[in-house]
Design an enzyme around this catalytic site. Structure first.
Site, PDB file in Angstrom:
ATOM      1  N   SER A  11       0.837  -1.196   0.000  1.00 60.89           N
ATOM      2  CA  SER A  11       0.000   0.000   0.000  1.00 60.89           C
ATOM      3  C   SER A  11       0.877   1.252   0.000  1.00 60.89           C
ATOM      4  CB  SER A  11      -0.900  -0.031   1.232  1.00 60.89           C
ATOM      5  OG  SER A  11      -1.712   1.098   1.275  1.00 60.89           O
ATOM      6  N   ARG A  34       0.374   8.200   6.716  1.00 60.06           N
ATOM      7  CA  ARG A  34      -0.504   7.221   7.375  1.00 60.06           C
ATOM      8  C   ARG A  34      -1.982   7.626   7.256  1.00 60.06           C
ATOM      9  NH1 ARG A  34       1.316   2.841   9.271  1.00 60.06           N
ATOM     10  NH2 ARG A  34      -0.374   1.529   9.952  1.00 60.06           N
ATOM     11  N   HIS A  37      -2.913   6.698   3.781  1.00 60.26           N
ATOM     12  CA  HIS A  37      -3.000   5.228   3.741  1.00 60.26           C
ATOM     13  C   HIS A  37      -4.347   4.753   4.307  1.00 60.26           C
ATOM     14  CE1 HIS A  37      -1.916   1.051   4.701  1.00 60.26           C
ATOM     15  NE2 HIS A  37      -2.202   1.308   5.959  1.00 60.26           N
TER      16      HIS A  37
END
Ligand SMILES: C/C1=C2N=C(/C=C3N=C(/C(C)=C4\N[C@@](C)([C@@H]5N=C1[C@](C)(CCC(=O)O)[C@H]5CC(=O)O)[C@@](C)(CC(=O)O)[C@@H]4CCC(=O)O)[C@@](C)(CC(=O)O)[C@@H]\3CCC(=O)O)C(C)(C)[C@@H]/2CCC(=O)O
Length: 203
Positions: A11, A34, A37
């Site tokens: 990812s 993050r 993500h």
């Protein structure tokens, strides 16, 4: 050291092929990546407002054992590496004209006192309460979502001068707020974020 699942590492590869955040300072980069993500939303690259010195202060507090407090149980559920305080479900949370989320902030502050790391992913009124109640935070991750008051509460957080991470738009949410906090908990000095964990073949 955290074990990184190959899907998470993949990812990250995809994310970095779509947006290059390599110019950001390390903690800002870790938090921004993050959040992207967790949401698959590249717009956070420009929407998120983070300050490296504030993040550094939050990281130091976390490493010194500062309590982590969330507005709702959904945010707490997303933080698995450390215990979390969330008072929204406490029977003693009386509304007194406040939302349960905002009342939960007062209750949590009674438990933690100053110096906690506060994470808001849902309720704008909780973020407003953090600003107005005087909780003296080490860091506020303020990423509530919605059409009623979310963007305004985050603007108020930025105006408050409290050490903070926020974003400009109505976007946000429990998963995104938990992800921002997790980025700090997972951060390793000098390691590129999301380096794949060594496999048996590597050792
Ligand atoms: C106005 C509120 C909003 N809630 C949103 C989105 C979601 N909320 C979920 C759940 C399960 C809960 N929301 C409460 C926090 C509840 N939500 C509100 C309030 C009415 C007021 C908050 C505010 O404006 O600051 C709030 C009630 C309160 O008294 O605080 C919740 C406590 C309601 C309840 O069950 O009593 C509850 C959280 C429980 C917990 O985690 O402990 C959703 C899962 C609902 C769903 O979509 O099914 C969802 C989660 C989104 C997320 O990422 O967190 C909005 C849209 C954010 C909205 C705020 C702003 C707006 O534009 O309306």
């Amino acid at each position: 050291m955290r074990t990184i699942h190959p899907i998470e590492a993949r990812s990250m590869e995809i994310l970095r092929s779509r947006v290059d955040l390599g110019a950001l300072p390390p903690l800002t980069r870790a938090v921004t990546e993050r959040v992207i993500h967790a949401s698959a939303d590249l717009e956070y690259a420009t929407d998120l407002v983070a300050d490296e010195a504030c993040l550094r202060q939050g990281l130091r507090a976390l490493r010194d054992g500062a309590p982590i407090v969330t507005d709702v149980a959904m945010v707490a559920a997303g933080i698995t590496a450390r215990p979390v305080i969330c008072s929204i479900g406490d029977p003693a949370v009386a509304s007194d004209g406040l939302t349960r989320s905002a009342a939960g902030i007062r209750r949590s502050y009674a438990k933690t006192g100053p110096g906690a790391v506060w994470v808001v992913g849902n309720a704008p009124t909780a973020l407003e309460e953090i600003i107005e109640y005087g909780v003296a935070p080490a860091l506020v991750i303020g990423l509530p979502v919605g059409f009623v008051g979310a963007a305004e509460s985050k603007a108020a957080l930025r105006d408050s001068g409290l050490p903070a991470v926020s974003n400009v738009s109505e976007k946000g949410g429990s998963a995104v707020a938990a992800a921002a906090l997790n980025a700090l908990l997972y951060f390793e000095e000098g390691a590129p974020p999301w380096s794949p964990s060594p496999t048996k073949e590597d050792s």
